[in-house]
Design an enzyme around this catalytic site. Structure first.
Site, PDB file in Angstrom:
ATOM      1  N   ARG A  67      18.393  -4.350  28.078  1.00 25.72           N
ATOM      2  CA  ARG A  67      18.420  -5.456  29.034  1.00 25.72           C
ATOM      3  C   ARG A  67      18.452  -6.815  28.336  1.00 25.72           C
ATOM      4  O   ARG A  67      17.953  -7.803  28.858  1.00 25.72           O
ATOM      5  CB  ARG A  67      17.211  -5.409  29.978  1.00 25.72           C
ATOM      6  CG  ARG A  67      17.205  -4.235  30.943  1.00 25.72           C
ATOM      7  CD  ARG A  67      16.189  -4.479  32.058  1.00 25.72           C
ATOM      8  NE  ARG A  67      15.939  -3.247  32.804  1.00 25.72           N
ATOM      9  CZ  ARG A  67      14.723  -2.808  33.117  1.00 25.72           C
ATOM     10  NH1 ARG A  67      13.666  -3.495  32.778  1.00 25.72           N
ATOM     11  NH2 ARG A  67      14.588  -1.696  33.797  1.00 25.72           N
TER      12      ARG A  67
ATOM     13  N   TYR B 177      18.662   8.148  42.439  1.00 26.03           N
ATOM     14  CA  TYR B 177      19.042   6.960  43.207  1.00 26.03           C
ATOM     15  C   TYR B 177      19.789   7.341  44.482  1.00 26.03           C
ATOM     16  O   TYR B 177      19.605   6.725  45.543  1.00 26.03           O
ATOM     17  CB  TYR B 177      19.919   6.040  42.360  1.00 26.03           C
ATOM     18  CG  TYR B 177      19.224   5.450  41.154  1.00 26.03           C
ATOM     19  CD1 TYR B 177      17.873   5.123  41.194  1.00 26.03           C
ATOM     20  CD2 TYR B 177      19.921   5.221  39.977  1.00 26.03           C
ATOM     21  CE1 TYR B 177      17.241   4.578  40.095  1.00 26.03           C
ATOM     22  CE2 TYR B 177      19.295   4.672  38.871  1.00 26.03           C
ATOM     23  CZ  TYR B 177      17.949   4.352  38.932  1.00 26.03           C
ATOM     24  OH  TYR B 177      17.327   3.818  37.835  1.00 26.03           O
TER      25      TYR B 177
ATOM     26  N   ASP C 192      25.098  -1.670  33.434  1.00 23.37           N
ATOM     27  CA  ASP C 192      23.861  -1.206  34.034  1.00 23.37           C
ATOM     28  C   ASP C 192      23.941   0.233  34.521  1.00 23.37           C
ATOM     29  O   ASP C 192      24.095   1.145  33.719  1.00 23.37           O
ATOM     30  CB  ASP C 192      23.459  -2.152  35.167  1.00 23.37           C
ATOM     31  CG  ASP C 192      21.982  -2.030  35.531  1.00 23.37           C
ATOM     32  OD1 ASP C 192      21.163  -2.261  34.623  1.00 23.37           O
ATOM     33  OD2 ASP C 192      21.681  -1.710  36.673  1.00 23.37           O
TER      34      ASP C 192
ATOM     35  N   ARG D  12      24.631 -15.014  37.389  1.00 27.85           N
ATOM     36  CA  ARG D  12      24.501 -13.961  38.390  1.00 27.85           C
ATOM     37  C   ARG D  12      24.312 -14.514  39.798  1.00 27.85           C
ATOM     38  O   ARG D  12      24.646 -13.856  40.789  1.00 27.85           O
ATOM     39  CB  ARG D  12      23.323 -13.049  38.039  1.00 27.85           C
ATOM     40  CG  ARG D  12      23.614 -11.968  37.007  1.00 27.85           C
ATOM     41  CD  ARG D  12      24.611 -10.929  37.481  1.00 27.85           C
ATOM     42  NE  ARG D  12      24.323 -10.449  38.825  1.00 27.85           N
ATOM     43  CZ  ARG D  12      23.419  -9.512  39.114  1.00 27.85           C
ATOM     44  NH1 ARG D  12      22.716  -8.972  38.144  1.00 27.85           N
ATOM     45  NH2 ARG D  12      23.234  -9.133  40.361  1.00 27.85           N
TER      46      ARG D  12
ATOM     47  N   ARG E  50      17.699 -11.038  33.095  1.00 27.89           N
ATOM     48  CA  ARG E  50      17.184 -12.157  33.865  1.00 27.89           C
ATOM     49  C   ARG E  50      16.142 -12.989  33.136  1.00 27.89           C
ATOM     50  O   ARG E  50      15.707 -14.018  33.661  1.00 27.89           O
ATOM     51  CB  ARG E  50      16.604 -11.634  35.187  1.00 27.89           C
ATOM     52  CG  ARG E  50      17.663 -11.159  36.162  1.00 27.89           C
ATOM     53  CD  ARG E  50      17.032 -10.429  37.324  1.00 27.89           C
ATOM     54  NE  ARG E  50      16.475  -9.150  36.901  1.00 27.89           N
ATOM     55  CZ  ARG E  50      15.685  -8.392  37.676  1.00 27.89           C
ATOM     56  NH1 ARG E  50      15.351  -8.799  38.878  1.00 27.89           N
ATOM     57  NH2 ARG E  50      15.231  -7.243  37.232  1.00 27.89           N
TER      58      ARG E  50
END
Length: 308
Positions: A37, A105, A93, A57, A41
């Site tokens: 990652r 998921y 991702d 983003r 963020r």
């Protein structure tokens, strides 16, 4: 299918191959480092650098981002502008998640602390579970080969929910497909006329299957922070490169403590057949300065290890 048909292009000469050499088990001048990652963020919206992750983003949703080569390229390069990392992770991702984690998921429909709905499928619908896992495998193979055709020089699979399975379910419903991916991707690259690339498997909390993962056909096995480096090396020997495994939360510590923790980690792993990383991904609230301290400590201490 030939590489030309897959869209392979001529790329500039690689300037830093330390990560790749370590992945292949070759000797390196220092220990390479990257962060899961790292295109994430934690990078601020405003800085002295060009616009970074959060602002980039904010202008489009996740899938629009994944479908924009320009945006993916920008997000991939942002951490390299800030830190002297030895690898760039292409922003894709979930698209590099193995079959069991993808299955969770799909069935859970949202985050879960137990994965009970997905595991219920394994127990009550084992044949349907295997059918779904085979479909996901068949879909993943050409995607990964296509990534290499498009320029990827290494592949990592994130089996993020391995720990929810335990040894028996992992051996039955995850490991066979993990092995199949490695085998078929290598065959696919050869058939496409593409050079082989090192493959990394990271199965979070999958320490119960470490020996099996080391023999699954991957050049690198990633470790989370729950496994002692020296014990991991004892269990797998020197047949594969290990990657990891600093606790991500260690980056909340002072920069001095980060340097001390990195030094201990490198001493425990040893200077060869090793790629430094965290035991999982960076968190959004982490201080970029502490990420820089981590990267710098790996480079500095690993060069001292080589001298000694």
């Amino acid at each position: 299918m030939e590489a030309k048909e897959l869209g392979r292009q001529d790329f500039p000469e690689l300037k830093n191959d330390t990560f790749l050499r370590a992945a292949w088990g070759e000797a390196t001048d220092y220990i390479p480092v990257w962060c899961m990652r790292q295109a994430g963020r934690y990078l601020p919206a405003f800085s002295l650098l060009p616009v970074e992750f959060r602002e980039t983003r904010a202008t489009q949703d996740f899938f629009s981002t994944c479908r924009s080569p320009e945006t993916c390229c920008e997000l991939t390069l942002q951490p390299l502008r800030r830190f002297p990392l030895d690898a760039a992770i292409i922003f894709s991702d979930i698209l590099v998640v193995p079959q069991w984690t993808l299955m969770t998921y799909m069935i859970e429909g949202s985050s879960s602390s137990t994965m009970a709905k997905a595991k219920r499928w394994l127990y009550q619908r084992p044949q349907a579970s295997h059918q779904l896992l085979r479909i996901l495998t068949d879909t993943l193979i050409p995607y990964l080969v296509g990534q290499v055709a498009a320029g990827a020089q290494a592949l990592q699979l994130f089996e993020s929910h391995a720990g929810h399975l335990g040894p028996q379910l992992f051996t039955k419903f995850a490991l066979p497909y993990i092995c199949d991916v490695a085998k078929r991707v290598k065959v696919g690259l050869q058939e496409a006329g593409l050079a082989p690339v090192p493959m990394i498997i990271f199965a979070k909390d999958g320490h119960f299957a470490l020996e099996e993962l080391a023999q699954a056909g991957y050049e690198v096995v990633g470790l989370d922070w729950t496994l002692a480096p020296e014990k991991a090396r004892e269990r797998v020997g020197k047949t594969v490169t290990l990657q990891g495994n600093l606790d991500p939360c260690a980056l909340y510590a002072s920069e001095e403590e980060i340097r001390q923790l990195v030094q201990q980690m490198l001493n425990d792993f040893g200077p060869q057949r090793y790629i430094a990383n965290l035991g999982h991904g960076l968190y959004p609230d982490m201080d970029p300065e502490h990420v820089g301290a981590f990267v710098d400590a790996v480079h500095r201490h690993s060069r001292l290890l080589r001298q000694n």
